[in-house]
Scaffold this active site. Structure first.
Site, short mmCIF file in Angstrom:
data_model
loop_
_atom_site.label_atom_id
_atom_site.label_comp_id
_atom_site.label_asym_id
_atom_site.label_seq_id
_atom_site.Cartn_x
_atom_site.Cartn_y
_atom_site.Cartn_z
N ALA A 32 0.88 -1.18 0.00
CA ALA A 32 0.00 0.00 0.00
C ALA A 32 0.92 1.23 0.00
CB ALA A 32 -0.96 0.01 1.17
N GLY A 36 5.97 8.19 1.32
CA GLY A 36 6.92 7.86 2.39
C GLY A 36 7.80 6.68 1.97
N HIS A 37 7.13 5.61 1.51
CA HIS A 37 7.89 4.43 1.05
C HIS A 37 8.79 4.80 -0.14
CE1 HIS A 37 4.12 2.38 2.65
NE2 HIS A 37 5.08 1.79 3.36
N GLN A 61 3.75 -9.63 13.12
CA GLN A 61 3.87 -8.35 13.83
C GLN A 61 2.53 -7.70 14.12
OE1 GLN A 61 6.16 -6.54 10.47
NE2 GLN A 61 5.07 -4.68 11.04
N GLY A 149 12.22 4.18 7.76
CA GLY A 149 11.71 5.53 7.97
C GLY A 149 11.72 5.94 9.44
N LYS A 151 9.49 7.56 10.62
CA LYS A 151 8.07 7.46 11.01
C LYS A 151 7.86 6.39 12.09
CE LYS A 151 3.48 7.17 10.42
NZ LYS A 151 3.17 5.79 10.37
N GLN A 155 10.73 1.27 15.96
CA GLN A 155 11.12 0.14 15.11
C GLN A 155 12.56 0.31 14.61
OE1 GLN A 155 8.48 -1.64 11.97
NE2 GLN A 155 9.71 -0.36 10.63
N SER A 188 0.04 3.88 5.33
CA SER A 188 -0.88 3.05 4.55
C SER A 188 -2.25 3.04 5.21
CB SER A 188 -0.33 1.62 4.47
OG SER A 188 0.98 1.65 3.96
N ARG A 189 -2.27 3.14 6.54
CA ARG A 189 -3.54 3.09 7.27
C ARG A 189 -4.39 4.35 7.06
NH1 ARG A 189 -0.03 0.33 10.80
NH2 ARG A 189 -0.78 -1.75 11.38
P1 AMP Z 1 5.46 -0.19 6.39
O1 AMP Z 1 5.03 -0.55 5.02
O2 AMP Z 1 4.45 0.61 7.14
O3 AMP Z 1 6.00 -1.36 7.17
O4 AMP Z 1 6.68 0.81 6.22
C1 AMP Z 1 7.84 0.43 5.51
C2 AMP Z 1 8.91 1.45 5.74
O5 AMP Z 1 8.47 2.74 5.27
C3 AMP Z 1 9.25 1.64 7.24
O6 AMP Z 1 10.66 1.76 7.38
C4 AMP Z 1 8.55 2.92 7.59
O7 AMP Z 1 9.14 3.63 8.65
C5 AMP Z 1 8.66 3.69 6.29
N1 AMP Z 1 7.62 4.73 6.24
C6 AMP Z 1 6.29 4.55 6.43
N2 AMP Z 1 5.66 5.73 6.38
C7 AMP Z 1 6.59 6.68 6.17
C8 AMP Z 1 6.58 8.10 6.04
N3 AMP Z 1 5.44 8.79 6.13
N4 AMP Z 1 7.74 8.74 5.82
C9 AMP Z 1 8.91 8.05 5.72
N5 AMP Z 1 9.00 6.71 5.85
C10 AMP Z 1 7.86 6.03 6.07
#
Ligand code: AMP
Length: 284
Positions: A32, A36-37, A61, A149, A151, A155, A188-189
């Site tokens: 999703a 950010g990703h 998780q 990230g 964010k 983690q 994504s949420r």
């Molecule tokens: P996730 O898909 O939520 O597991 O996120 C994958 C990676 O993207 C993780 O390292 C997150 O910290 C990073 N990430 C998610 N949202 C953001 C954001 N808004 N800005 C920067 N990195 C992000």
């Protein structure tokens, strides 16, 4: 861009690249994908010869089955976006591929309490699942650099600790939080936020910004009290608002206690849990 679902195929591919002396950058995600990703993947493309992104909604998780079930899945669109930014390989394994039944792949290291606070206190087992999947994926990709990230600040802190404890020779690159125009941290949420809730969700960022300003002339306990009140917005339910040492994740009372101080919060926006943070002192 290559789409790979099998670990052995990916390992063979990477082995060939490494033999040719190419560096590997790896960005783990749960899909999703949003800006950010993509900011992580773009950074990887800048730094490394070959950039890999994984899309895997990791069941270990999630501490709530409804959250796992409702997690958005947009694989086709994700692949288009990855292709557009110039990602080389996307790894999309199945649950069975990552967790073969006969193996125990949990990671057993002393986290020195890093997993006991904030997200860890409210999401039992969450970080055990994160460490397990990141270690498995890092082992498969044999990456030189790992992109995460800010964010997910806790983690990132825990993975940094894990890589150090396991003596992995991997550079962990942390990228800044990407936000929507009104300040809401991209997630994504966010797709699940109803419009009436979404329109007030930027208040989380506004509170963090105000907290940073107040650091100049108010005490940390006073600021925390103010922030916890300010987050009580109709339709929203703050779960925690902490100001912590950015290395140990322990609460700080004085700004002199650490050279890295971070405000971290989790807020329920109706049925959706949002997290955000801001560095109040120092930098990553
Ligand atoms: P996730 O898909 O939520 O597991 O996120 C994958 C990676 O993207 C993780 O390292 C997150 O910290 C990073 N990430 C998610 N949202 C953001 C954001 N808004 N800005 C920067 N990195 C992000």
């Amino acid at each position: 861009m290559l789409v790979v679902t099998n670990s052995r195929t990916l390992q063979d591919l990477i082995e060939r690249h490494k033999k040719e002396g190419r560096s590997i950058g790896f960005t783990p995600t749960m899909g999703a994908l949003h800006k950010g990703h993509f900011s992580l993947i773009k950074r990887s493309i800048q730094d490394c010869d070959i950039s890999i992104c994984s899309i895997f909604v990791n069941p270990t998780q999630f501490n709530e089955t409804t959250d796992l079930e409702k997690y958005p899945r947009t694989l086709e669109q994700d692949c288009l976006g990855l292709e557009e930014v110039g990602c080389d390989i996307v790894f999309v394994p199945s649950v069975e591929e990552i967790y073969p039944k006969e193996y125990n792949t949990s990671v057993n290291i002393d986290l020195r309490g890093l997993d006991k606070v904030m997200e860890g206190a409210h999401r039992p087992g969450h970080f055990a699942g994160v460490m397990q999947v990141v270690k498995l994926l890092v082992d498969i990709t044999d990456c030189d650099r790992l992109y995460m990230g800010q964010k997910d600040f806790q983690q990132f802190t825990i993975i940094r600790h894990m890589l150090k404890q396991l003596k992995y020779d991997i550079e962990l690159v942390v990228c800044p939080i990407q936000r929507a125009a009104d300040g809401l941290a991209m997630s994504s949420r966010n797709k699940r936020l109803l419009p009436e809730i979404r329109s007030d969700a930027n208040n989380i960022y506004n509170v963090l910004t105000e907290v940073k300003k107040r650091m100049q002339n108010e005490s940390i306990p006073e600021i925390k009290q103010w922030a916890r009140q300010a987050l009580l917005i109709p339709g929203f339910r703050p779960e925690y608002f902490d100001i912590v040492d950015g290395y140990t994740l322990r609460d700080v009372e004085e700004s002199t206690e650490s050279d890295l101080i971070v405000a971290c919060t989790a807020v329920w926006a109706a049925e959706v849990r949002l997290i955000d943070n801001m560095i109040l002192k120092g930098h990553l």
